[in-house]
Structure formats: structure tokens, C-alpha cells
Design a protein around this motif. Structure first.
Motif, mmCIF file in Angstrom:
data_model
loop_
_atom_site.group_PDB
_atom_site.id
_atom_site.type_symbol
_atom_site.label_atom_id
_atom_site.label_comp_id
_atom_site.label_asym_id
_atom_site.label_seq_id
_atom_site.Cartn_x
_atom_site.Cartn_y
_atom_site.Cartn_z
ATOM 1 N N LYS A 58 55.641 51.407 88.220
ATOM 2 C CA LYS A 58 54.265 51.521 87.769
ATOM 3 C C LYS A 58 54.106 52.845 87.036
ATOM 4 O O LYS A 58 54.651 53.854 87.429
ATOM 5 N N LYS A 59 53.368 52.829 86.001
ATOM 6 C CA LYS A 59 53.179 54.004 85.172
ATOM 7 C C LYS A 59 52.320 55.029 85.913
ATOM 8 O O LYS A 59 51.320 54.694 86.535
ATOM 9 N N VAL A 60 52.752 56.318 85.887
ATOM 10 C CA VAL A 60 51.995 57.393 86.518
ATOM 11 C C VAL A 60 51.007 57.924 85.490
ATOM 12 O O VAL A 60 51.397 58.377 84.410
ATOM 13 N N THR A 61 49.752 57.899 85.862
ATOM 14 C CA THR A 61 48.708 58.345 84.936
ATOM 15 C C THR A 61 48.595 59.861 84.953
ATOM 16 O O THR A 61 48.953 60.514 85.944
ATOM 17 N N PRO A 62 48.097 60.457 83.899
ATOM 18 C CA PRO A 62 47.901 61.920 83.885
ATOM 19 C C PRO A 62 46.950 62.389 84.983
ATOM 20 O O PRO A 62 47.133 63.467 85.540
ATOM 21 N N LEU A 63 45.962 61.582 85.318
ATOM 22 C CA LEU A 63 45.026 61.945 86.378
ATOM 23 C C LEU A 63 45.751 62.052 87.721
ATOM 24 O O LEU A 63 45.526 62.990 88.495
ATOM 25 N N ALA A 64 46.641 61.093 87.994
ATOM 26 C CA ALA A 64 47.412 61.139 89.248
ATOM 27 C C ALA A 64 48.302 62.377 89.296
ATOM 28 O O ALA A 64 48.463 63.010 90.351
ATOM 29 N N THR A 65 48.870 62.768 88.174
ATOM 30 C CA THR A 65 49.718 63.962 88.119
ATOM 31 C C THR A 65 48.910 65.215 88.418
ATOM 32 O O THR A 65 49.346 66.081 89.187
ATOM 33 N N VAL A 66 47.720 65.325 87.861
ATOM 34 C CA VAL A 66 46.862 66.488 88.097
ATOM 35 C C VAL A 66 46.432 66.546 89.559
ATOM 36 O O VAL A 66 46.447 67.613 90.184
ATOM 37 N N VAL A 67 46.065 65.412 90.127
ATOM 38 C CA VAL A 67 45.629 65.375 91.533
ATOM 39 C C VAL A 67 46.777 65.800 92.452
ATOM 40 O O VAL A 67 46.586 66.606 93.372
ATOM 41 N N ALA A 69 49.341 67.697 91.702
ATOM 42 C CA ALA A 69 49.600 69.122 91.497
ATOM 43 C C ALA A 69 48.580 69.974 92.243
ATOM 44 O O ALA A 69 48.931 71.002 92.841
ATOM 45 N N LEU A 70 47.305 69.568 92.232
ATOM 46 C CA LEU A 70 46.273 70.316 92.956
ATOM 47 C C LEU A 70 46.488 70.251 94.468
ATOM 48 O O LEU A 70 46.294 71.246 95.172
ATOM 49 N N VAL A 71 46.889 69.108 94.965
ATOM 50 C CA VAL A 71 47.167 68.981 96.403
ATOM 51 C C VAL A 71 48.338 69.876 96.787
ATOM 52 O O VAL A 71 48.288 70.581 97.803
ATOM 53 N N ALA A 72 49.397 69.888 95.981
ATOM 54 C CA ALA A 72 50.553 70.739 96.265
ATOM 55 C C ALA A 72 50.167 72.213 96.227
ATOM 56 O O ALA A 72 50.605 73.011 97.068
ATOM 57 N N ALA A 73 49.337 72.619 95.276
ATOM 58 C CA ALA A 73 48.896 74.009 95.189
ATOM 59 C C ALA A 73 48.051 74.387 96.411
ATOM 60 O O ALA A 73 48.201 75.482 96.962
ATOM 61 N N GLY A 74 47.190 73.496 96.839
ATOM 62 C CA GLY A 74 46.365 73.759 98.025
ATOM 63 C C GLY A 74 47.204 73.929 99.278
ATOM 64 O O GLY A 74 46.961 74.835 100.086
ATOM 65 N N ILE A 75 48.209 73.089 99.441
ATOM 66 C CA ILE A 75 49.091 73.208 100.604
ATOM 67 C C ILE A 75 49.862 74.522 100.557
ATOM 68 O O ILE A 75 50.032 75.200 101.573
#
Length: 151
Positions: A58-67, A69-75
Motif C-alpha cells: 500500500k502506498k505511504v502517503t506524505p501525511l502518514a510520513t509526517v505523523v 516522524a512527529l510521533v518518533a520526535a515526541g518519543i
């Protein structure tokens, strides 16, 4: 051929029966061979069941990539804050000057460390004394001279 049975003590019932087919003594039961003796076996497929589900990614959307990345930064930030709070305030330091000291009667290595370096951490001074004098344990004899950090 017929079988006569009694279902009730007063009634006789006659039922027809299929004839029994007799086979020769050496005859084999089960499926008959489909190939002559000595011929190679013929396989019909690998015998492995394959999934019929779609294997397309399934194609990964740019929105999913940003979300993500933000979750990883928060952790990462959260773990950094936890590590900062758990770190000791200041490392235990020993005084920089060394001197030759003598152990008094009834004095332990911990008591000696408190006497010669009252401002430093007792455990760090004891470890330094053991390292400098190559002691295996913390027991010392009265009157023994040791090299120790003083301050």
C-alpha cells in the motif's frame, strides 16, 4: 439373499440384502496404481498452499510520513527528559592531592576516608585508596601506611 429379523417378538421382518462380493486372497484394497511398476512418480504441484490475498504494497502517503516522524520526535524528547531526571546531580570526585597516611587503631577504611577527606564522597575515596594501594578488600591493619587523596 434376504435377512429375517425380529423387531417385535410377534413380527418377522424380511429385508433384502446386497450380495457380498468376494475378492481373491492376494487382491489389494484401496486405490489402484496409475503407473506401471518402475515408472517414475509424477508430481502434481508442490503441495504448498498459496495465499490468495493481494501482495501489493500500500502506498505511504506524505501525511502518514509526517505523523510518524512527529510521533518518533515526541518519543525521543520524552525519553531524553526521563534520562535527564534520572542522571545523578554531580559525579563523585576525589581530592586531587595525594598524601601518605597511617591507619589508627580500630579505624576502618571508611572512617579513614572520612577523616582525611571530609568534603568528598566516602565511597569514591575508599575506591581511590584501594586502587592506589592495590588492596583486595576494605580491611586494613592498624599502623599501616597508605597513599590516599587528601583535601
Amino acid at each position: 439373499m434376504t435377512i429375517i429379523t425380529r423387531e417385535d417378538p410377534t413380527d418377522l421382518v424380511v429385508r433384502p440384502m446386497r450380495p457380498v462380493r468376494r475378492t481373491p486372497a492376494g487382491a489389494r484394497r484401496g486405490p489402484q496404481p496409475h503407473r506401471p511398476a518402475g515408472a517414475p512418480l509424477h508430481y502434481r504441484g508442490a503441495g504448498v498452499l498459496m495465499s490468495r490475498a493481494s501482495n501489493r504494497r500500500k502506498k505511504v502517503t506524505p501525511l502518514a510520513t509526517v505523523v510518524l516522524a512527529l510521533v518518533a520526535a515526541g518519543i525521543t524528547v520524552w525519553l531524553g527528559l526521563i534520562a535527564e531526571r534520572a542522571a545523578p546531580a554531580a559525579p563523585a570526585t576525589t581530592p586531587p592531592r595525594l598524601a601518605v597516611v597511617q591507619v589508627q587503631a580500630g579505624e576502618s577504611l571508611e572512617q579513614l576516608a572520612q577523616r582525611i577527606a571530609p568534603d568528598a564522597s566516602v565511597g569514591a575515596v575508599v575506591d581511590e585508596i584501594r586502587d592506589l594501594n592495590e588492596l583486595k578488600s576494605t580491611t586494613v591493619d592498624a599502623g599501616k601506611t597508605l597513599i590516599a587523596p587528601v583535601g
